[in-house]
Scaffold this motif. Structure first.
Motif, PDB file in Angstrom:
ATOM      1  N   ILE A  30       0.839  -1.198   0.000  1.00 50.25           N
ATOM      2  CA  ILE A  30       0.000   0.000   0.000  1.00 50.25           C
ATOM      3  C   ILE A  30       0.877   1.253   0.000  1.00 50.25           C
ATOM      4  CG2 ILE A  30      -1.706   1.304   1.331  1.00 50.25           C
ATOM      5  CD1 ILE A  30      -2.563  -1.402   2.532  1.00 50.25           C
ATOM      6  N   SER A  32      -0.503   4.382   0.299  1.00 53.77           N
ATOM      7  CA  SER A  32      -1.096   5.188   1.370  1.00 53.77           C
ATOM      8  C   SER A  32      -2.503   4.693   1.665  1.00 53.77           C
ATOM      9  CB  SER A  32      -1.135   6.671   1.001  1.00 53.77           C
ATOM     10  OG  SER A  32      -2.035   6.898  -0.046  1.00 53.77           O
ATOM     11  N   ALA A  33      -2.965   5.018   2.847  1.00 54.32           N
ATOM     12  CA  ALA A  33      -4.313   4.662   3.275  1.00 54.32           C
ATOM     13  C   ALA A  33      -4.921   5.863   3.977  1.00 54.32           C
ATOM     14  CB  ALA A  33      -4.284   3.465   4.224  1.00 54.32           C
ATOM     15  N   SER A  34      -6.192   6.061   3.773  1.00 57.93           N
ATOM     16  CA  SER A  34      -6.919   7.119   4.459  1.00 57.93           C
ATOM     17  C   SER A  34      -7.468   6.529   5.754  1.00 57.93           C
ATOM     18  CB  SER A  34      -8.059   7.611   3.567  1.00 57.93           C
ATOM     19  OG  SER A  34      -8.813   8.601   4.235  1.00 57.93           O
ATOM     20  N   ALA A  72      -4.045  10.800   5.916  1.00 60.76           N
ATOM     21  CA  ALA A  72      -3.427   9.851   4.991  1.00 60.76           C
ATOM     22  C   ALA A  72      -2.146   9.326   5.631  1.00 60.76           C
ATOM     23  CB  ALA A  72      -3.116  10.536   3.663  1.00 60.76           C
ATOM     24  N   GLN A 121      -6.398  -0.507  -5.267  1.00 57.10           N
ATOM     25  CA  GLN A 121      -7.645   0.164  -4.929  1.00 57.10           C
ATOM     26  C   GLN A 121      -7.355   1.189  -3.833  1.00 57.10           C
ATOM     27  OE1 GLN A 121     -11.086  -0.856  -5.649  1.00 57.10           O
ATOM     28  NE2 GLN A 121     -10.434  -2.252  -7.238  1.00 57.10           N
ATOM     29  N   PRO A 122      -8.098   2.310  -3.797  1.00 57.69           N
ATOM     30  CA  PRO A 122      -7.936   3.234  -2.673  1.00 57.69           C
ATOM     31  C   PRO A 122      -8.281   2.520  -1.359  1.00 57.69           C
ATOM     32  CG  PRO A 122      -9.235   4.240  -4.421  1.00 57.69           C
ATOM     33  CD  PRO A 122      -9.055   2.790  -4.780  1.00 57.69           C
ATOM     34  N   THR A 124      -9.350   2.881   2.541  1.00 56.19           N
ATOM     35  CA  THR A 124      -9.872   3.708   3.632  1.00 56.19           C
ATOM     36  C   THR A 124     -10.109   2.792   4.810  1.00 56.19           C
ATOM     37  OG1 THR A 124     -10.946   5.276   2.142  1.00 56.19           O
ATOM     38  CG2 THR A 124     -11.735   5.221   4.412  1.00 56.19           C
TER      39      THR A 124
END
Length: 167
Positions: A30, A32-34, A72, A121-122, A124
């Motif tokens: 990953i 980044s992750a929100s 983030a 994929q984004p 969150t």
């Protein structure tokens, strides 16, 4: 900033377990992750993961209302967070709150990351079980909604004059 010494115990042995090691390896994919959570949870995360050399404080923390924030986290910082939370679960005293909170956060992050498809994929991660009620959202105390059972009765007209927006 001075760091507290690592508590005695089996934190290093627990961190090396295959089950735990698989999660940071998965997280390494990953960029980044929100992260969406309560402001106090964000402070807990920063206070504990901030001691790890891979953790970076997010440059932007957005206010999401209702005391919630969105930040983030890089994959690297997320790995540091997982390692820190895992260590707390194995070193904190039962009942002091840190162990319980760290365990819950670790499990929630694990659930989110385990469900990720291998494609980009984004990401969150929501660390908040509250559901935001809007005026059009049915409440759980409505029998048909709460039990998800269909009724044979036609839809009733809303009560007149009972809501705050009715004049």
């Amino acid at each position: 900033m001075t760091l507290r010494p690592e508590p005695a115990g089996s934190a290093r042995a627990a961190e090396a377990s295959e089950e735990h090691s698989a999660l940071p390896r998965r997280t390494a994919r990953i960029s980044s992750a929100s992260l969406l959570c309560h402001r106090d949870v964000g402070k807990f995360i920063t206070a504990h993961a901030g001691r790890h050399p891979h953790f970076r404080v997010p440059p932007l923390v957005a206010d999401e209302g209702q005391e919630r924030i969105r930040a983030a986290l890089s994959g690297r910082s997320l790995i540091a967070l997982l390692i820190s939370l895992h260590a707390i679960t194995h070193t904190a005293s039962d009942g002091d709150g840190d162990q319980e909170l760290a365990t819950t956060l670790y499990e929630r992050i694990e659930e989110n990351l385990t469900a990720l498809p291998p494609t980009g994929q984004p990401v969150t991660i929501t660390l908040d079980d509250r559901s935001i009620q809007t005026p059009d959202t049915p409440t759980p105390d409505t029998p048909a909604t709460a039990q998800n059972t269909p009724t044979d009765e036609p839809d009733a007209e809303p009560d007149q004059g009972t809501g705050p927006n009715n004049h």
